[in-house]
Design a protein around this motif. Structure first.
Motif, PDB file in Angstrom:
ATOM      1  N   ARG A 286      30.170   0.971  45.097  1.00 32.19           N
ATOM      2  CA  ARG A 286      30.446   1.489  43.762  1.00 32.19           C
ATOM      3  C   ARG A 286      29.250   2.228  43.191  1.00 32.19           C
ATOM      4  O   ARG A 286      29.388   3.277  42.551  1.00 32.19           O
ATOM      5  CB  ARG A 286      30.825   0.328  42.821  1.00 32.19           C
ATOM      6  CG  ARG A 286      30.976   0.756  41.353  1.00 32.19           C
ATOM      7  CD  ARG A 286      31.034  -0.439  40.431  1.00 32.19           C
ATOM      8  NE  ARG A 286      29.870  -1.306  40.553  1.00 32.19           N
ATOM      9  CZ  ARG A 286      28.690  -1.044  39.996  1.00 32.19           C
ATOM     10  NH1 ARG A 286      28.520   0.067  39.296  1.00 32.19           N
ATOM     11  NH2 ARG A 286      27.673  -1.874  40.138  1.00 32.19           N
ATOM     12  N   GLU A 287      28.048   1.696  43.436  1.00 30.54           N
ATOM     13  CA  GLU A 287      26.846   2.290  42.868  1.00 30.54           C
ATOM     14  C   GLU A 287      26.638   3.737  43.309  1.00 30.54           C
ATOM     15  O   GLU A 287      26.050   4.535  42.569  1.00 30.54           O
ATOM     16  CB  GLU A 287      25.605   1.472  43.261  1.00 30.54           C
ATOM     17  CG  GLU A 287      25.549   0.086  42.654  1.00 30.54           C
ATOM     18  CD  GLU A 287      26.274  -0.968  43.480  1.00 30.54           C
ATOM     19  OE1 GLU A 287      26.012  -2.158  43.289  1.00 30.54           O
ATOM     20  OE2 GLU A 287      27.114  -0.581  44.332  1.00 30.54           O
ATOM     21  N   LEU A 288      27.131   4.078  44.501  1.00 27.28           N
ATOM     22  CA  LEU A 288      26.917   5.432  45.014  1.00 27.28           C
ATOM     23  C   LEU A 288      28.202   6.259  45.116  1.00 27.28           C
ATOM     24  O   LEU A 288      28.185   7.371  45.645  1.00 27.28           O
ATOM     25  CB  LEU A 288      26.249   5.359  46.389  1.00 27.28           C
ATOM     26  CG  LEU A 288      24.792   4.863  46.376  1.00 27.28           C
ATOM     27  CD1 LEU A 288      24.244   4.757  47.791  1.00 27.28           C
ATOM     28  CD2 LEU A 288      23.911   5.790  45.538  1.00 27.28           C
ATOM     29  N   THR A 289      29.308   5.727  44.572  1.00 26.47           N
ATOM     30  CA  THR A 289      30.561   6.485  44.592  1.00 26.47           C
ATOM     31  C   THR A 289      31.131   6.741  43.197  1.00 26.47           C
ATOM     32  O   THR A 289      31.942   7.649  43.018  1.00 26.47           O
ATOM     33  CB  THR A 289      31.625   5.761  45.433  1.00 26.47           C
ATOM     34  OG1 THR A 289      31.821   4.433  44.928  1.00 26.47           O
ATOM     35  CG2 THR A 289      31.212   5.700  46.901  1.00 26.47           C
ATOM     36  N   TYR A 293      29.389   6.702  36.302  1.00 32.80           N
ATOM     37  CA  TYR A 293      28.561   5.581  35.850  1.00 32.80           C
ATOM     38  C   TYR A 293      27.711   4.952  36.958  1.00 32.80           C
ATOM     39  O   TYR A 293      27.029   3.956  36.729  1.00 32.80           O
ATOM     40  CB  TYR A 293      29.440   4.504  35.211  1.00 32.80           C
ATOM     41  CG  TYR A 293      30.206   5.009  34.020  1.00 32.80           C
ATOM     42  CD1 TYR A 293      29.556   5.245  32.814  1.00 32.80           C
ATOM     43  CD2 TYR A 293      31.573   5.285  34.106  1.00 32.80           C
ATOM     44  CE1 TYR A 293      30.253   5.716  31.710  1.00 32.80           C
ATOM     45  CE2 TYR A 293      32.282   5.754  33.006  1.00 32.80           C
ATOM     46  CZ  TYR A 293      31.624   5.965  31.808  1.00 32.80           C
ATOM     47  OH  TYR A 293      32.308   6.445  30.716  1.00 32.80           O
ATOM     48  N   GLY A 294      27.737   5.524  38.156  1.00 38.38           N
ATOM     49  CA  GLY A 294      26.931   5.004  39.243  1.00 38.38           C
ATOM     50  C   GLY A 294      25.534   5.586  39.239  1.00 38.38           C
ATOM     51  O   GLY A 294      25.082   6.208  38.272  1.00 38.38           O
ATOM     52  N   GLY A 295      24.815   5.390  40.344  1.00 35.17           N
ATOM     53  CA  GLY A 295      23.465   5.938  40.466  1.00 35.17           C
ATOM     54  C   GLY A 295      22.379   4.904  40.266  1.00 35.17           C
ATOM     55  O   GLY A 295      22.628   3.781  39.829  1.00 35.17           O
ATOM     56  N   SER A 296      21.160   5.296  40.593  1.00 38.08           N
ATOM     57  CA  SER A 296      20.058   4.337  40.632  1.00 38.08           C
ATOM     58  C   SER A 296      19.598   3.881  39.251  1.00 38.08           C
ATOM     59  O   SER A 296      19.243   2.720  39.063  1.00 38.08           O
ATOM     60  CB  SER A 296      18.874   4.941  41.404  1.00 38.08           C
ATOM     61  OG  SER A 296      18.378   6.090  40.755  1.00 38.08           O
ATOM     62  N   PHE A 297      19.601   4.775  38.256  1.00 42.37           N
ATOM     63  CA  PHE A 297      19.055   4.369  36.961  1.00 42.37           C
ATOM     64  C   PHE A 297      19.982   3.424  36.217  1.00 42.37           C
ATOM     65  O   PHE A 297      19.535   2.433  35.639  1.00 42.37           O
ATOM     66  CB  PHE A 297      18.733   5.575  36.085  1.00 42.37           C
ATOM     67  CG  PHE A 297      18.030   5.181  34.809  1.00 42.37           C
ATOM     68  CD1 PHE A 297      16.733   4.680  34.845  1.00 42.37           C
ATOM     69  CD2 PHE A 297      18.671   5.277  33.580  1.00 42.37           C
ATOM     70  CE1 PHE A 297      16.089   4.281  33.677  1.00 42.37           C
ATOM     71  CE2 PHE A 297      18.034   4.887  32.409  1.00 42.37           C
ATOM     72  CZ  PHE A 297      16.737   4.390  32.454  1.00 42.37           C
ATOM     73  N   GLN A 441      21.408  13.656  29.801  1.00 40.49           N
ATOM     74  CA  GLN A 441      20.578  14.657  30.487  1.00 40.49           C
ATOM     75  C   GLN A 441      21.204  15.108  31.798  1.00 40.49           C
ATOM     76  O   GLN A 441      21.133  16.282  32.148  1.00 40.49           O
ATOM     77  CB  GLN A 441      19.185  14.079  30.759  1.00 40.49           C
ATOM     78  CG  GLN A 441      18.293  15.056  31.533  1.00 40.49           C
ATOM     79  CD  GLN A 441      16.876  14.542  31.709  1.00 40.49           C
ATOM     80  OE1 GLN A 441      16.232  14.198  30.725  1.00 40.49           O
ATOM     81  NE2 GLN A 441      16.396  14.489  32.944  1.00 40.49           N
ATOM     82  N   VAL A 442      21.819  14.182  32.539  1.00 38.18           N
ATOM     83  CA  VAL A 442      22.408  14.544  33.828  1.00 38.18           C
ATOM     84  C   VAL A 442      23.843  15.025  33.694  1.00 38.18           C
ATOM     85  O   VAL A 442      24.517  15.292  34.675  1.00 38.18           O
ATOM     86  CB  VAL A 442      22.343  13.354  34.825  1.00 38.18           C
ATOM     87  CG1 VAL A 442      20.908  12.984  35.110  1.00 38.18           C
ATOM     88  CG2 VAL A 442      23.124  12.138  34.312  1.00 38.18           C
ATOM     89  N   GLY A 443      24.319  15.133  32.436  1.00 37.33           N
ATOM     90  CA  GLY A 443      25.629  15.721  32.201  1.00 37.33           C
ATOM     91  C   GLY A 443      26.793  14.815  32.494  1.00 37.33           C
ATOM     92  O   GLY A 443      27.877  15.297  32.865  1.00 37.33           O
ATOM     93  N   ARG A 444      26.618  13.535  32.326  1.00 38.21           N
ATOM     94  CA  ARG A 444      27.728  12.602  32.568  1.00 38.21           C
ATOM     95  C   ARG A 444      28.264  12.036  31.261  1.00 38.21           C
ATOM     96  O   ARG A 444      27.613  12.067  30.234  1.00 38.21           O
ATOM     97  CB  ARG A 444      27.269  11.446  33.456  1.00 38.21           C
ATOM     98  CG  ARG A 444      27.004  11.885  34.892  1.00 38.21           C
ATOM     99  CD  ARG A 444      26.937  10.693  35.786  1.00 38.21           C
ATOM    100  NE  ARG A 444      25.598  10.483  36.356  1.00 38.21           N
ATOM    101  CZ  ARG A 444      25.135   9.342  36.838  1.00 38.21           C
ATOM    102  NH1 ARG A 444      25.902   8.278  36.785  1.00 38.21           N
ATOM    103  NH2 ARG A 444      23.939   9.242  37.330  1.00 38.21           N
TER     104      ARG A 444
END
Length: 444
Positions: A286-289, A293-297, A441-444
């Protein structure tokens, strides 16, 4: 004569304990009950025990099931007791299934099935100290919560909610609790709610739980917008409820010791904090898909920002995010830089890039360093100008660490507001604001 033995803390004695002892007695002719001491409970990681040893023994005597009561004081005592007392059957509740199979070489081992949901109708009537908890979410963190919760006295897992009823049913079967697909029915059976669902659902579930008069422990990040955090804390305060963000590092003893030394003046005035937490996740998690709302931060940022906020505060002058993104646009690696009036800080998070994970706190007289996994702080060093002047500190970290936040959550429910300093409402609001700023900032 068939001799049976069972062990337990038997704190806040309730119907579940009574029924377990009754069934243990029925297994043989003579029942021996081992009751743990407060000191042994601490060494084995059980927190928050309320009743004294004398009270717990008296409660067992009153049932009339115990032919003999002994005291359990040390690890390894069970084996010696079984041999010394000529035990035929060792029995405990089914939530310990498999843990005592090693004793099968010496006697019969019986795991007694947990009586589901007796707490829903009896526990709160019998003892106001016991909080019936319901879990929202059935993922990895919810599965870690269950064994940790049983090691904190005063909490009883009752049920689990997931809008996908099949997922709730599988989770409930595994942990011997009730499954709910209807949120209203779920709220009717619990006193407190543990939210372990995907990040973006936290706000809605917390708001609903508070509206139903439930205390809430929510996994990090609690919410992803500053305004939402402010609203929820305001709502909780108006209703006299506890809203608690579960960043386990904030509550573990080693991290608290580290903060105390850092703020003691031992290394002078703090001028720089660097925190790094990276782990390599599988590409299909889930964190990378989850593209929104995923991603490292969003996944690891709460850990890395925690020591920065605790040591340098919330009044930073500038914050900057820099990320390396994967093909789907999610950040695989993010570095956050903060500038304060008298200091600087960096927080580094990664799910697709591996780096040295450590916490470094630099001051005008020395520095503190905690190597990975510093977020489960068990060891750190204090260094000064003289290379030979090094103080080394260690502290135990029990299990998965969730028991620490659960214990403090219960303490706050029971009126110990002092625990709030470990993670203040203002710090939780600041974390939500950082999440909001990053996503914008990342447009999400």
């Amino acid at each position: 004569m068939t001799k049976v033995i069972t062990y337990g803390t038997f704190d806040l004695f309730h119907e579940g304990h009574y029924r377990l002892l009754k069934r243990a007695k029925a297994l043989g002719d003579y029942l021996i009950v081992g009751v743990t001491t407060e000191a042994y409970d601490k060494t084995r990681g059980k927190l928050n025990v309320v009743d004294s040893l004398v009270t717990r023994i008296e409660n067992i005597k009153k049932t009339g099931f115990a032919d003999e009561i002994i005291i359990e004081e040390t690890e390894g005592q069970k084996f010696n007791d079984i041999k010394r007392l000529g035990i035929d059957i060792f029995t405990v509740g089914s939530d310990w299934t498999g843990c005592f199979d090693y004793l099968k070489d010496y006697c019969k081992v019986v795991y007694l099935e947990r009586t589901k949901n007796i707490s829903s109708t009896m526990l709160r009537e019998q003892n106001s100290h016991i909080q019936r908890v319901g879990i929202i979410g059935t993922g990895r963190i919810a599965a870690r919560f269950m064994p940790e919760a049983k090691l904190v006295s005063g909490i009883s897992a009752q049920g689990v909610y997931n809008p996908h009823r099949d997922s709730a049913a599988r989770f409930a079967e595994r942990w011997e609790i009730e499954a709910y697909g209807d949120l209203e029915e779920f709220f009717e059976t619990v006193d407190v709610v543990y939210v372990a669902s995907p990040h973006e659902t936290h706000y809605g579930y917390i708001k609903a739980a508070l509206a139903h008069g439930k205390h809430v422990l929510c996994e990090k990040p609690m919410v992803l917008e500053r305004g939402q955090a402010e609203e929820l804390f305001r709502c909780a305060k108006e209703r006299g409820l506890i809203l608690f963000e579960g960043i386990k590092t904030a509550y573990c003893p080693g991290f608290q010791k580290l903060l105390g030394i850092a703020c003691s003046g031992s290394i002078g005035s703090i001028r720089n904090v660097e925190a790094c937490f990276t782990k390599l996740e599988a590409v299909d998690t889930r964190e990378l898909t989850d593209r929104k709302y995923g991603g490292s931060f969003t996944e690891l940022g709460s850990y890395c920002m925690l020591p920065i906020l605790k040591l340098l505060g919330r009044d930073y002058e500038e914050i900057r995010f820099e990320s390396l993104k994967g093909e789907n646009g999610l950040d695989l690696f993010t570095k956050v830089s903060l500038k304060y009036p008298n200091g600087v800080a960096t927080a580094t998070c990664g799910l697709g890039v591996k780096s040295e994970g450590r916490l470094l706190i630099a001051g005008t007289k020395g520095y503190i360093v905690a190597e990975a996994p510093w977020w489960k702080t068990t060891y750190f060093e204090v260094h000064h100008e003289n290379p030979g002047d090094v103080q080394k500190y260690s502290e135990i970290f029990l299990g998965d660490g969730l028991r620490y936040e659960i214990s403090d959550f219960l303490s706050m429910i029971n009126g110990a507001e002092k625990h709030n300093f470990k993670l203040t409402r203002g710090e939780s609001v600041a974390l939500a604001g950082m999440m909001e700023g990053f996503l914008r900032q990342v447009g999400r």
